[in-house]
Design a protein around this motif. Structure first.
Motif, short mmCIF file in Angstrom:
data_model
loop_
_atom_site.label_atom_id
_atom_site.label_comp_id
_atom_site.label_asym_id
_atom_site.label_seq_id
_atom_site.Cartn_x
_atom_site.Cartn_y
_atom_site.Cartn_z
N PHE A 84 28.63 43.25 52.77
CA PHE A 84 27.70 42.14 52.87
C PHE A 84 27.85 41.15 51.72
O PHE A 84 27.26 40.08 51.76
CB PHE A 84 26.25 42.67 52.88
CG PHE A 84 25.97 43.57 54.06
CD1 PHE A 84 25.51 43.04 55.25
CD2 PHE A 84 26.18 44.94 53.98
CE1 PHE A 84 25.26 43.86 56.34
CE2 PHE A 84 25.93 45.77 55.06
CZ PHE A 84 25.46 45.23 56.25
N SER A 85 28.62 41.52 50.71
CA SER A 85 28.73 40.68 49.52
C SER A 85 30.09 40.90 48.86
O SER A 85 30.77 41.89 49.14
CB SER A 85 27.63 41.04 48.51
OG SER A 85 27.87 42.34 47.99
N PRO A 86 30.47 40.00 47.95
CA PRO A 86 31.70 40.21 47.20
C PRO A 86 31.69 41.53 46.43
O PRO A 86 32.70 42.23 46.36
CB PRO A 86 31.76 39.01 46.25
CG PRO A 86 30.99 37.95 46.94
CD PRO A 86 29.88 38.68 47.65
N GLU A 87 30.53 41.89 45.91
CA GLU A 87 30.42 43.14 45.16
C GLU A 87 30.63 44.36 46.05
O GLU A 87 31.26 45.33 45.64
CB GLU A 87 29.06 43.21 44.45
CG GLU A 87 28.86 42.17 43.37
CD GLU A 87 28.51 40.77 43.89
OE1 GLU A 87 28.68 39.81 43.12
OE2 GLU A 87 28.11 40.63 45.06
N ASP A 88 30.12 44.30 47.27
CA ASP A 88 30.36 45.39 48.23
C ASP A 88 31.86 45.56 48.47
O ASP A 88 32.37 46.68 48.50
CB ASP A 88 29.69 45.11 49.58
CG ASP A 88 28.18 45.24 49.56
OD1 ASP A 88 27.62 45.78 48.59
OD2 ASP A 88 27.57 44.80 50.56
N ALA A 89 32.55 44.44 48.66
CA ALA A 89 33.99 44.49 48.91
C ALA A 89 34.73 45.05 47.69
O ALA A 89 35.65 45.87 47.83
CB ALA A 89 34.51 43.10 49.26
N GLU A 90 34.32 44.65 46.51
CA GLU A 90 34.94 45.15 45.29
C GLU A 90 34.73 46.66 45.15
O GLU A 90 35.64 47.40 44.79
CB GLU A 90 34.38 44.42 44.07
CG GLU A 90 35.07 44.77 42.78
CD GLU A 90 34.59 43.94 41.59
OE1 GLU A 90 35.24 44.03 40.54
OE2 GLU A 90 33.58 43.22 41.71
N HIS A 91 33.53 47.14 45.49
CA HIS A 91 33.25 48.58 45.43
C HIS A 91 34.08 49.35 46.46
O HIS A 91 34.56 50.45 46.18
CB HIS A 91 31.76 48.85 45.65
CG HIS A 91 30.90 48.42 44.51
ND1 HIS A 91 30.82 49.11 43.33
CD2 HIS A 91 30.09 47.35 44.37
CE1 HIS A 91 29.99 48.48 42.51
NE2 HIS A 91 29.54 47.41 43.11
N ALA A 92 34.27 48.76 47.64
CA ALA A 92 35.10 49.40 48.67
C ALA A 92 36.54 49.56 48.17
O ALA A 92 37.16 50.62 48.34
CB ALA A 92 35.06 48.59 49.95
N LEU A 93 37.05 48.53 47.52
CA LEU A 93 38.41 48.60 46.98
C LEU A 93 38.50 49.62 45.85
O LEU A 93 39.48 50.36 45.76
CB LEU A 93 38.86 47.21 46.52
CG LEU A 93 39.12 46.25 47.68
CD1 LEU A 93 39.11 44.81 47.20
CD2 LEU A 93 40.42 46.59 48.36
N ALA A 94 37.49 49.67 45.00
CA ALA A 94 37.48 50.66 43.92
C ALA A 94 37.48 52.08 44.49
O ALA A 94 38.15 52.97 43.96
CB ALA A 94 36.28 50.43 43.01
N TYR A 95 36.74 52.29 45.57
CA TYR A 95 36.71 53.60 46.22
C TYR A 95 38.11 53.98 46.70
O TYR A 95 38.59 55.08 46.46
CB TYR A 95 35.72 53.57 47.39
CG TYR A 95 35.68 54.84 48.19
CD1 TYR A 95 34.95 55.94 47.75
CD2 TYR A 95 36.36 54.95 49.40
CE1 TYR A 95 34.91 57.12 48.48
CE2 TYR A 95 36.34 56.12 50.14
CZ TYR A 95 35.61 57.20 49.68
OH TYR A 95 35.58 58.36 50.40
N ALA A 96 38.77 53.05 47.37
CA ALA A 96 40.12 53.32 47.88
C ALA A 96 41.10 53.57 46.72
O ALA A 96 42.00 54.41 46.83
CB ALA A 96 40.60 52.16 48.73
N GLU A 97 40.91 52.87 45.63
CA GLU A 97 41.83 53.01 44.50
C GLU A 97 41.63 54.33 43.75
O GLU A 97 42.47 54.71 42.95
CB GLU A 97 41.70 51.82 43.57
CG GLU A 97 42.28 50.57 44.22
CD GLU A 97 41.99 49.28 43.49
OE1 GLU A 97 41.20 49.28 42.51
OE2 GLU A 97 42.52 48.25 43.92
N ALA A 98 40.56 55.03 44.04
CA ALA A 98 40.34 56.34 43.42
C ALA A 98 41.21 57.41 44.08
O ALA A 98 41.36 58.50 43.55
CB ALA A 98 38.87 56.73 43.52
#
Length: 109
Positions: A84-98
């Motif tokens: 829903f927001s740029p921050e949500d997208a950034e968190h999704a990418l951080a999750y994948a990068e883990a």
């Protein structure tokens, strides 16, 4: 409305600009695709493709979007996110990068 004339949510450009232009991720805009495919595929820094379905606050997923998300998850891919927001997208990418990519060796015959 034609399947190929899909409208984008109001925050689509904001999220795209933040992820692609500010954070410099590889962004593939798939918002004009149809049949429930997510709005964007972003390549995480570890090479994992992350699917993003972008929704405005108060927005909801169409039945075909829910069906596609379910199919992706059932296929074993946990990298489909509704944001829903740029921050949500950034968190999704951080999750994948883990996650670590595992190199698959060819099967010997």
């Amino acid at each position: 409305m034609s399947e190929y004339a899909k409208k984008v949510d109001a925050n689509h450009a904001l999220i795209r600009e933040y992820i692609r232009d500010r954070l410099h991720y590889c962004w593939c805009d798939t918002s004009r695709n149809a049949f429930g495919f997510p709005d964007a595929v972003v390549i995480a820094r570890n090479g994992i493709p992350v699917m993003l379905e972008i929704k405005s606050h108060g927005g909801w997923m169409e039945p075909r979007e829910k069906k596609y998300q379910q199919e992706v998850r059932e296929a074993g891919c946990p990298f489909y996110f509704v944001v829903f927001s740029p921050e949500d997208a950034e968190h999704a990418l951080a999750y994948a990068e883990a996650f670590e990519l595992v190199e698959k060796k060819p099967r010997s015959e």
